[in-house]
Scaffold this active site. Structure first.
Site, PDB file in Angstrom:
ATOM      1  N   ASP A  52       0.811  -1.207   0.000  1.00 20.52           N
ATOM      2  CA  ASP A  52       0.000   0.000   0.000  1.00 20.52           C
ATOM      3  C   ASP A  52       0.851   1.266   0.000  1.00 20.52           C
ATOM      4  OD1 ASP A  52      -2.102   1.816   0.351  1.00 20.52           O
ATOM      5  OD2 ASP A  52      -2.058   1.586   2.526  1.00 20.52           O
ATOM      6  N   ASP A  99      -2.221   5.860  -5.222  1.00 18.53           N
ATOM      7  CA  ASP A  99      -2.439   4.974  -4.075  1.00 18.53           C
ATOM      8  C   ASP A  99      -2.797   3.558  -4.521  1.00 18.53           C
ATOM      9  OD1 ASP A  99      -3.060   3.801  -1.689  1.00 18.53           O
ATOM     10  OD2 ASP A  99      -4.593   5.249  -1.108  1.00 18.53           O
TER      11      ASP A  99
END
Length: 396
Positions: free
Chosen positions: A105, A286
């Protein structure tokens, strides 16, 4: 999904008797490395029921034995797509190693997995780290908490050996969750944050920084290729870039400021008309967010422009519209990045087509868009910590 919020910054300062008891129990008791990523369904799209998910996981066991290829100094792991939105890969923790499936992430900085102390219902579906079985485990006297876009966790900081493929970080600080909520229905065991150290909620040095500082990687770079294939193809690579995963040249975009994977975006347009990001805005790249998220008013305007109809928490369109709707163009650093309708419209388990634009629940002071997996499946992405920039190119 995994863009962190800052509302729990003071949580780690609280020390109740429960934590003291818990900590007491714990006390006793030049190469590119490629990691396989598996696509999984988001919590809001769990095939309308847990039984369907459980049956799927039984039919498609997702924990494969490691197969490594060492040609051209590459370590390649097998890939598998579990369902459809998030991308996860295997790491190991401890001595002997225990395997976990985590989300890589770029929207957060902390590494954490579930612990045997976690009694939350969500934890019962995760592989939990058994600290007593690791000879290299060490406790740190600290607690912390993280709130994500769709869930939260609280835990304790510990140390142990962590492996990402052939990369090894000894005495790596990471979190063990004690409580989790909001992650129901997602088959993952934790999160491996790849953002900058200053965004760490635990105060621990992120694993990428440790690997960089220890000289385990030749260049302070990692990159993502998120495959559109149903089962295979996605990778995250550390220490360099494999040019076979993109077409043309990488377009480098400087970060707004070192410390977060955010860049300046010029505009968002459709059919040569600006529809959002008028006069420029911020874009967060992201890998932990499934969709494309933005301010509510602007997202609703895009839904109207593409003829989407709200139904529950989604906006739906006719599946035939995929062939006629125009591309939506994101212009970043003077370069156009079109996302065609076949990428921004997906089909759910009932065969209905929904749009992938979503309201960002966090409301920053300036207009901010989160470019998640919908965008990153189309564009190969390189995260260059050495030069504080992001590279984008058309994925193969």
């Amino acid at each position: 999904m995994l863009r962190t919020q800052t509302s729990l910054s003071t949580w780690s300062q609280e020390r109740s008797m429960k934590w003291l008891v818990l900590l007491g129990l714990v006390a006793f008791s030049e190469c590119i490395v490629k990691i396989p990523l598996r696509r999984v369904k988001t919590v809001r799209k769990t095939l309308s029921g847990k039984n369907m998910l459980n049956n799927f996981l039984k039919e498609h066991a997702y924990r494969l034995s490691q197969i490594s290829f060492h040609g051209s100094n590459l370590t390649i792991h097998p890939l598998r797509n579990i369902m459809d939105k998030l991308y996860v890969g295997n790491i190991t923790i401890g001595t002997p190693p225990q395997e976990f499936q985590v989300i890589f992430d770029t929207g957060s900085s902390d590494l954490w997995v579930s612990s045997v102390f976690c009694k939350s219902p969500t934890c019962s579906t995760h592989i939990r780290f058994r600290h007593r079985q690791s000879s290299t485990f060490r406790l740190a006297n600290k607690t912390f908490g993280i709130m994500y876009g769709s869930g939260r966790m609280k835990g304790v900081v510990v140390h142990d050996t962590v492996r990402i493929g052939d990369l090894v970080s000894t005495d790596q600080p990471f979190g063990l969750s004690v409580t989790e909520s909001g992650f129901e229905g997602i088959p993952f065991d934790g999160v491996l944050g790849l953002n900058y150290p200053k965004l760490s909620f635990s105060g621990a040095i992120p694993i990428f920084d440790n690997l960089k500082n220890q000289g385990a990687i030749s260049e302070p770079v990692f990159a993502f290729y998120l495959s559109k294939d149903k089962w295979e193809g996605s990778v995250v690579m550390f220490g360099g870039v494999d040019h076979r995963y993109y077409k043309g040249e990488l377009n480098w975009v400087p970060l707004i400021q070192a410390g977060d994977w955010s860049v300046h975006m010029d505009r968002i347009s459709m059919k040569r008309k600006v529809i959002a990001c008028f006069g420029g805005c911020e874009a967060v790249v992201d890998t932990g967010t499934s969709l494309i998220e933005g301010p509510r008013r602007l997202v609703n305007n895009i839904q109207k422009l593409i003829g989407a109809t709200p139904w529950g928490s989604e906006h739906y369109v006719s599946c035939f519209a995929v062939n006629t709707l125009p591309s939506i163009i994101f212009t970043i650093n003077g370069i156009n990045y079109p996302v065609p309708a076949r990428d921004y419209i997906l089909k759910d388990s009932r065969g209905h087509c929904y749009t992938t634009f979503k309201e960002n629940r966090v409301s920053p002071s300036r207009e901010t868009w989160i470019l998640g997996d919908v965008f990153l499946r189309r564009y190969f992405s390189v995260f260059d910590r050495g030069n504080d920039r992001i590279g984008l190119a058309r994925a193969v």
